[in-house]
Design a protein around this motif. Sequence first.
Motif, PDB file in Angstrom:
ATOM      1  N   GLY A 115       0.585  -1.225  -0.148  1.00 23.94           N
ATOM      2  CA  GLY A 115       0.031  -0.257  -0.046  1.00 23.94           C
ATOM      3  C   GLY A 115       0.438   1.109  -0.261  1.00 23.94           C
ATOM      4  N   VAL A 116       1.932   1.395   0.674  1.00 23.20           N
ATOM      5  CA  VAL A 116       3.084   2.617   0.509  1.00 23.20           C
ATOM      6  C   VAL A 116       3.436   2.732  -0.167  1.00 23.20           C
ATOM      7  N   VAL A 117       4.099   1.651  -1.115  1.00 29.77           N
ATOM      8  CA  VAL A 117       4.914   2.124  -2.558  1.00 29.77           C
ATOM      9  C   VAL A 117       3.228   2.007  -3.541  1.00 29.77           C
ATOM     10  N   LEU A 118       2.814   1.212  -3.577  1.00 28.60           N
ATOM     11  CA  LEU A 118       1.608   1.884  -4.550  1.00 28.60           C
ATOM     12  C   LEU A 118       1.656   3.148  -4.346  1.00 28.60           C
ATOM     13  N   ALA A 119       1.032   3.840  -3.654  1.00 29.50           N
ATOM     14  CA  ALA A 119       0.685   5.165  -2.684  1.00 29.50           C
ATOM     15  C   ALA A 119       2.078   5.783  -3.541  1.00 29.50           C
ATOM     16  N   ALA A 120       2.638   6.183  -3.090  1.00 28.83           N
ATOM     17  CA  ALA A 120       4.122   6.499  -3.735  1.00 28.83           C
ATOM     18  C   ALA A 120       3.933   6.898  -5.073  1.00 28.83           C
ATOM     19  N   GLU A 121       3.756   5.748  -5.233  1.00 30.82           N
ATOM     20  CA  GLU A 121       3.937   5.711  -7.074  1.00 30.82           C
ATOM     21  C   GLU A 121       3.395   6.467  -8.033  1.00 30.82           C
ATOM     22  N   ARG A 122       1.938   6.460  -6.911  1.00 29.15           N
ATOM     23  CA  ARG A 122       0.961   6.654  -8.055  1.00 29.15           C
ATOM     24  C   ARG A 122       1.411   8.449  -7.692  1.00 29.15           C
ATOM     25  N   MET A 123       1.652   8.764  -6.913  1.00 33.64           N
ATOM     26  CA  MET A 123       2.025  10.506  -6.933  1.00 33.64           C
ATOM     27  C   MET A 123       2.932  10.866  -7.407  1.00 33.64           C
ATOM     28  N   LEU A 124       3.810  10.079  -7.717  1.00 33.85           N
ATOM     29  CA  LEU A 124       5.323  10.409  -8.663  1.00 33.85           C
ATOM     30  C   LEU A 124       4.943   9.744 -10.399  1.00 33.85           C
ATOM     31  N   GLY A 125       3.554   9.109 -10.289  1.00 34.03           N
ATOM     32  CA  GLY A 125       3.878   9.337 -11.839  1.00 34.03           C
ATOM     33  C   GLY A 125       4.250   7.719 -12.583  1.00 34.03           C
ATOM     34  N   MET A 126       5.048   7.139 -11.043  1.00 35.91           N
ATOM     35  CA  MET A 126       5.517   6.357 -12.176  1.00 35.91           C
ATOM     36  C   MET A 126       5.572   4.684 -12.662  1.00 35.91           C
ATOM     37  N   GLU A 127       5.643   4.046 -13.123  1.00 35.79           N
ATOM     38  CA  GLU A 127       5.419   3.216 -14.478  1.00 35.79           C
ATOM     39  C   GLU A 127       6.335   1.909 -14.263  1.00 35.79           C
ATOM     40  N   VAL A 128       5.771   1.050 -13.241  1.00 37.60           N
ATOM     41  CA  VAL A 128       7.066   0.237 -13.002  1.00 37.60           C
ATOM     42  C   VAL A 128       6.918  -0.928 -13.637  1.00 37.60           C
ATOM     43  N   PRO A 129       8.035  -1.816 -13.622  1.00 36.23           N
ATOM     44  CA  PRO A 129       8.627  -2.691 -14.973  1.00 36.23           C
ATOM     45  C   PRO A 129       7.600  -4.183 -14.720  1.00 36.23           C
ATOM     46  N   GLU A 130       7.042  -4.123 -15.781  1.00 38.89           N
ATOM     47  CA  GLU A 130       6.265  -5.683 -15.707  1.00 38.89           C
ATOM     48  C   GLU A 130       6.910  -6.600 -15.169  1.00 38.89           C
ATOM     49  N   ARG A 131       8.182  -6.917 -15.240  1.00 41.37           N
ATOM     50  CA  ARG A 131       8.257  -8.370 -14.475  1.00 41.37           C
ATOM     51  C   ARG A 131       7.994  -7.454 -12.787  1.00 41.37           C
ATOM     52  N   ALA A 132       8.350  -6.347 -12.600  1.00 39.13           N
ATOM     53  CA  ALA A 132       7.876  -6.274 -10.449  1.00 39.13           C
ATOM     54  C   ALA A 132       6.682  -6.310 -10.341  1.00 39.13           C
ATOM     55  N   VAL A 133       5.966  -5.736 -11.104  1.00 38.63           N
ATOM     56  CA  VAL A 133       4.996  -6.243 -11.408  1.00 38.63           C
ATOM     57  C   VAL A 133       3.806  -7.351 -10.929  1.00 38.63           C
ATOM     58  N   TRP A 134       4.267  -8.842 -12.438  1.00 39.87           N
ATOM     59  CA  TRP A 134       3.803  -9.795 -11.986  1.00 39.87           C
ATOM     60  C   TRP A 134       4.985 -10.508 -10.232  1.00 39.87           C
ATOM     61  N   ALA A 135       5.977  -9.954 -10.085  1.00 37.26           N
ATOM     62  CA  ALA A 135       6.883 -10.655  -8.875  1.00 37.26           C
ATOM     63  C   ALA A 135       6.258 -10.572  -7.524  1.00 37.26           C
ATOM     64  N   ARG A 136       5.446  -9.159  -7.410  1.00 37.50           N
ATOM     65  CA  ARG A 136       4.801  -7.997  -6.850  1.00 37.50           C
ATOM     66  C   ARG A 136       3.073  -8.786  -6.024  1.00 37.50           C
ATOM     67  N   THR A 137       2.716  -9.546  -6.953  1.00 38.30           N
ATOM     68  CA  THR A 137       1.319 -10.069  -7.509  1.00 38.30           C
ATOM     69  C   THR A 137       1.622 -11.662  -6.657  1.00 38.30           C
ATOM     70  N   LEU A 138       2.999 -12.289  -7.267  1.00 38.33           N
ATOM     71  CA  LEU A 138       3.347 -14.014  -6.826  1.00 38.33           C
ATOM     72  C   LEU A 138       3.921 -13.606  -5.473  1.00 38.33           C
ATOM     73  N   LEU A 139       4.024 -12.677  -4.543  1.00 43.74           N
ATOM     74  CA  LEU A 139       4.947 -12.831  -3.350  1.00 43.74           C
ATOM     75  C   LEU A 139       3.864 -12.154  -2.744  1.00 43.74           C
ATOM     76  N   ALA A 140       2.511 -11.350  -3.178  1.00 44.72           N
ATOM     77  CA  ALA A 140       1.595 -10.878  -2.435  1.00 44.72           C
ATOM     78  C   ALA A 140       0.457 -12.229  -1.979  1.00 44.72           C
ATOM     79  N   GLU A 141       0.189 -12.851  -2.685  1.00 51.89           N
ATOM     80  CA  GLU A 141      -0.366 -14.774  -3.037  1.00 51.89           C
ATOM     81  C   GLU A 141       0.517 -15.592  -1.878  1.00 51.89           C
ATOM     82  N   LEU A 142       1.297 -15.687  -1.867  1.00 53.72           N
ATOM     83  CA  LEU A 142       2.574 -16.146  -1.569  1.00 53.72           C
ATOM     84  C   LEU A 142       2.495 -15.928   0.036  1.00 53.72           C
ATOM     85  N   ASN A 143       1.798 -14.529   0.474  1.00 56.21           N
ATOM     86  CA  ASN A 143       2.068 -13.904   2.011  1.00 56.21           C
ATOM     87  C   ASN A 143       0.850 -14.201   2.309  1.00 56.21           C
TER      88      ASN A 143
END
Length: 406
Positions: A115-143
């Motif tokens: 939640g913290v990083v998503l809020a900061a990235e939205r304010m910065l208008g930052m585009e996160v690499p696709e590889r990071a997006v899928w890795a984050r999703t994977l780790l969120a489900e494992l958690n």
Amino acid sequence: MTAYDEGSQRLEAPRAAGRSEAGRHGTERTVGIGAGAKELATEDMVLNIGPQHPSTHGVLRLRITLDGERISAAEPIIGYMHRGAEKLFEVRDFRQIIVLANRHDWLSAFANELGVVLAAERMLGMEVPERAVWARTLLAELNRVLNHLMFLGSYPLEVGAITPIFYAFREREQLQRVMEEISGGRMHYMFNRVGGLKEDLPAGWLGRARTAIAEVRSGTADIADLIAGNEIFRARTRGVGVLTREQILQYGVSGPIARAAGVDFDLRRDEPYLAYKDLDVPVVTRTEGDCLARFECLLHQVYASLDLADACLDRLADLPPGPINVRLPKVLKVPEGHTYAWTENPLGINGYYLVSRGEKTPWRLKLRSASYNNLQVLSELLPGNLVADMIAILGSMFFVVGDVDK
């Protein structure tokens, strides 16, 4: 005449007179002629549960009022673990906040960081690499699976079944091993960064993660076999602690507890973030709203999350090598403005309201934790239930007190 006969005559005298008596606590009652047994004066008893009861998953106090064996009122008293996290956010920069954010729900550390990083990235208008997006999703489900396995093991323990917790910890260890390999931490991962993840996935890690997921899927079936058909467990949980849809909507209850009462809402499907928009997210629901339905929701959500994790592994295996994060300046400043980022944490909706004045620290960062709302409904849920069912109800609410007190 014996002493027993004398006592009997003394007890019979008021009944023969048919007069009114004052109870020992001042409650007046009339004892009629020929009445059966003498009516006894009663008063409510106040019982303190906690603040360190083993079934509360932290330091919680409940002030319970009992009318005989039945609960007539319940008041959750919180704040025993208060760390002032929201105030600490204001004097930490956006890199340092992550170490505070991942600790309020210590079973969902990776999800808390998101939640913290998503809020900061939205304010910065930052585009996160696709590889990071899928890795984050994977780790969120494992958690998510790690969180649910803890409750699937500890909840039967609270109602008298000790064996499932050994199975649950066996399966947790399979996932802890791959999570520790990738991040270096067993509980507080500190793997998210503004702009992506700390570093790329280790060589061969995807294969080891896939093996761990298959083993956990097989082992979770053992937990289901132990509990699902157990007559004692079902007798302690079926029809006990029923939470209605109206109560859920009034108190903002979310997550598996809400879905167990028929509230078909999941942010991963309804307002997708990360890679969930490209996944078919199964939402597990029940309609009964009792302790058993909440347990079953949690159990079947484990299987759903393992399927999502497999889908993420397939996607990551097909992606070409590439960056896992965005290079950031030495001093990261978020532009002036405000935003609200919410995620579907394992225990429910987790939200961060970020207000920035263009500095390297947030002016305000408000945390909306899932457990806080899920706990407050106890004041309506517990009254009317037997005190013997209180622990079964408490355990089925799946809250972490650190997530309540923040």
